[in-house]
Scaffold this motif. Structure first.
Motif, mmCIF file in Angstrom:
data_model
loop_
_atom_site.group_PDB
_atom_site.id
_atom_site.type_symbol
_atom_site.label_atom_id
_atom_site.label_comp_id
_atom_site.label_asym_id
_atom_site.label_seq_id
_atom_site.Cartn_x
_atom_site.Cartn_y
_atom_site.Cartn_z
ATOM 1 N N VAL A 297 12.777 14.769 -14.529
ATOM 2 C CA VAL A 297 13.364 16.205 -14.021
ATOM 3 C C VAL A 297 13.606 15.795 -12.581
ATOM 4 O O VAL A 297 13.142 14.812 -11.927
ATOM 5 C CB VAL A 297 11.960 17.189 -14.031
ATOM 6 N N PRO A 298 14.169 16.771 -11.933
ATOM 7 C CA PRO A 298 14.642 16.518 -10.556
ATOM 8 C C PRO A 298 13.299 16.590 -9.462
ATOM 9 O O PRO A 298 12.565 17.560 -10.110
ATOM 10 C CB PRO A 298 15.581 17.818 -10.213
ATOM 11 N N ARG A 299 13.290 15.970 -8.564
ATOM 12 C CA ARG A 299 12.130 16.051 -7.644
ATOM 13 C C ARG A 299 12.043 17.646 -7.081
ATOM 14 O O ARG A 299 12.977 17.949 -6.533
ATOM 15 C CB ARG A 299 12.294 15.113 -6.420
ATOM 16 N N GLY A 300 10.810 18.126 -7.215
ATOM 17 C CA GLY A 300 10.589 19.496 -6.702
ATOM 18 C C GLY A 300 11.046 20.783 -7.613
ATOM 19 O O GLY A 300 10.683 21.903 -7.428
ATOM 20 N N ALA A 301 11.373 20.230 -8.775
ATOM 21 C CA ALA A 301 11.715 21.568 -9.891
ATOM 22 C C ALA A 301 10.405 22.107 -10.491
ATOM 23 O O ALA A 301 10.417 23.159 -10.913
ATOM 24 C CB ALA A 301 12.470 20.712 -11.149
ATOM 25 N N ASN B 275 6.822 25.983 -13.183
ATOM 26 C CA ASN B 275 8.323 26.000 -12.579
ATOM 27 C C ASN B 275 8.281 26.354 -11.106
ATOM 28 O O ASN B 275 7.644 27.294 -10.713
ATOM 29 C CB ASN B 275 9.345 26.960 -13.300
ATOM 30 N N ASN B 276 8.943 25.823 -10.151
ATOM 31 C CA ASN B 276 9.155 26.075 -8.768
ATOM 32 C C ASN B 276 10.024 26.878 -8.587
ATOM 33 O O ASN B 276 11.329 26.444 -8.571
ATOM 34 C CB ASN B 276 9.266 24.573 -8.221
ATOM 35 N N ARG B 277 9.719 28.209 -8.331
ATOM 36 C CA ARG B 277 10.763 29.147 -7.999
ATOM 37 C C ARG B 277 11.415 28.936 -6.719
ATOM 38 O O ARG B 277 12.639 29.669 -6.663
ATOM 39 C CB ARG B 277 9.987 30.637 -7.917
ATOM 40 N N SER B 278 11.050 28.263 -5.780
ATOM 41 C CA SER B 278 11.549 27.911 -4.396
ATOM 42 C C SER B 278 12.758 26.624 -4.747
ATOM 43 O O SER B 278 13.387 26.326 -3.854
ATOM 44 C CB SER B 278 10.809 27.352 -3.610
ATOM 45 N N PHE B 279 12.946 26.154 -5.953
ATOM 46 C CA PHE B 279 13.522 24.807 -6.045
ATOM 47 C C PHE B 279 15.127 25.397 -6.546
ATOM 48 O O PHE B 279 15.269 26.436 -7.297
ATOM 49 C CB PHE B 279 13.309 24.101 -7.524
ATOM 50 N N GLU B 280 15.902 24.980 -5.172
ATOM 51 C CA GLU B 280 17.524 25.420 -5.397
ATOM 52 C C GLU B 280 18.364 24.223 -5.808
ATOM 53 O O GLU B 280 19.569 24.589 -5.772
ATOM 54 C CB GLU B 280 17.589 25.923 -4.113
ATOM 55 N N GLY B 281 17.705 23.199 -6.456
ATOM 56 C CA GLY B 281 18.791 22.201 -6.815
ATOM 57 C C GLY B 281 18.645 21.052 -5.699
ATOM 58 O O GLY B 281 18.630 21.285 -4.562
ATOM 59 N N ASN C 31 4.410 15.123 -0.579
ATOM 60 C CA ASN C 31 3.766 16.353 -0.686
ATOM 61 C C ASN C 31 3.153 16.707 -1.873
ATOM 62 O O ASN C 31 3.653 16.570 -2.929
ATOM 63 C CB ASN C 31 5.079 17.430 -0.326
ATOM 64 N N PRO C 32 1.798 16.833 -1.826
ATOM 65 C CA PRO C 32 0.870 16.934 -3.045
ATOM 66 C C PRO C 32 1.392 17.915 -4.251
ATOM 67 O O PRO C 32 1.100 17.933 -5.429
ATOM 68 C CB PRO C 32 -0.717 16.965 -2.752
ATOM 69 N N SER C 33 1.989 18.875 -3.706
ATOM 70 C CA SER C 33 2.196 20.119 -4.441
ATOM 71 C C SER C 33 3.815 19.811 -5.291
ATOM 72 O O SER C 33 3.609 20.231 -6.539
ATOM 73 C CB SER C 33 2.638 21.494 -3.818
ATOM 74 N N ILE C 34 4.509 18.870 -4.761
ATOM 75 C CA ILE C 34 5.832 18.355 -5.608
ATOM 76 C C ILE C 34 5.680 16.941 -6.192
ATOM 77 O O ILE C 34 6.470 16.590 -7.119
ATOM 78 C CB ILE C 34 7.064 18.886 -5.001
ATOM 79 N N ASP C 35 4.910 15.960 -5.238
ATOM 80 C CA ASP C 35 5.163 14.673 -5.459
ATOM 81 C C ASP C 35 3.843 14.213 -6.380
ATOM 82 O O ASP C 35 2.993 13.513 -5.807
ATOM 83 C CB ASP C 35 5.267 13.875 -4.092
ATOM 84 N N PHE C 36 3.649 14.801 -7.509
ATOM 85 C CA PHE C 36 2.523 14.505 -8.474
ATOM 86 C C PHE C 36 3.076 13.746 -9.599
ATOM 87 O O PHE C 36 2.326 13.703 -10.521
ATOM 88 C CB PHE C 36 1.899 15.794 -8.728
#
Length: 276
Positions: A154-158, A169-175, A208-213
């Motif tokens: 998956v893309p980083r931050g998705a 799902n990260n609702r702030s992810f814009e691609g 960033n522990p919220s997206i880099d897990f």
């Protein structure tokens, strides 16, 4: 590959030779909606197709609240009737690695493999034959679980991980941007992290522990096991696994459209060291 807008998403992996007939598209679009309602899934994706000798296995996956842990896999031989695959255990995976060759396309088919093992008897070693049996349904489950672990990305931050450990799902992810799509470090394995403990304190400080897990595919061994190409100018990026030939990931830069699809025989490419 998200079941919503399936007829459009399939076109993104057409460059890898992945196509579905109009009949299959129509059947899948209807049956996956029924599947989502019947099993009360939050999201359903078309995982791909494993080619068999007699029939092909169409694989779908449904997820609950936690996108990473609450996943179940199902298979169909006709794109209409779906059956749950048993959860893949370590024993099933070990047995599946001993069986080589194409799938038959019959879930009830049983494989037999005779393995010769050396057993210590005092100061001497004796050889004994051990017969291993595994149903094709269990082998399919083991193949799907192994490909998920090694090649589903998956893309980083998705996706985002909450303090309670749940993945959504990260609702702030814009691609990802076009520049980010050109880096392997922008794509992550969609599984529980396995290499996170090997990072240095300095590397962890920049995360960033919220997206880099999740684990980055940049650290995959052997190096060069992923092939990345831009298509349609820079309007689409496709990553293809050289370990599991047939696994294709796509992402449309600066949008939330991304997905994976596997179409192959379910056999791992053990010749990759000689290809690189």
């Amino acid at each position: 590959m998200d079941a919503n807008g399936l007829h459009l998403n399939v076109d993104h992996v057409a460059g890898s030779g992945v196509i579905l007939s109009p009949e299959q598209k129509a059947a899948l679009q209807t049956s996956l909606i029924i599947l989502k309602t019947h099993y009360k899934f939050n999201n359903v994706v078309l995982w791909g197709k494993i080619l068999g000798i007699k029939d092909d296995y169409f694989i779908a996956q449904g997820s609950g609240k936690d996108e990473l842990k609450d996943r179940k896999s199902l298979y169909s031989l006709n794109c209409i009737e779906w059956h749950l695959l048993p959860p893949a255990t370590s024993e099933m995976k070990n047995k599946a690695t001993m069986v080589r060759g194409r799938l038959m396309g019959d879930p009830s088919f049983e494989y037999e493999h005779t393995d010769v093992r050396r057993v210590r008897d005092g100061e001497e070693y004796t050889e004994e034959e051990v017969t291993i049996q595994i149903k094709e349904e269990d082998r399919v489950s083991a193949i799907v679980a192994t490909i998920d672990e090694e090649a589903s990305i998956v893309p980083r931050g998705a996706f985002i991980k909450t303090p309670l450990g749940q993945v959504y799902n990260n609702r702030s992810f814009e691609g990802l941007s076009v520049a980010e799509c050109g880096k392997l470090s922008s794509f992550m394995h969609f599984r529980e992290a396995q290499n996170f403990g090997n990072k240095s304190i300095k590397e962890k400080a920049d995360l960033n522990p919220s997206i880099d897990f999740l684990d980055s595919i940049e650290d995959d061994i052997p190096k060069g096991s992923w092939s990345s190409q831009f298509e349609r100018g820079s309007g689409l990026v496709c990553l293809r696994s050289l370990v599991w030939l047939g696994m294709t990931f796509y992402h449309v830069p600066n949008t939330t459209r991304f997905g994976c699809m596997y179409v192959g025989t379910g056999e791992k490419n053990f010749d990759i060291p000689f290809m690189l």
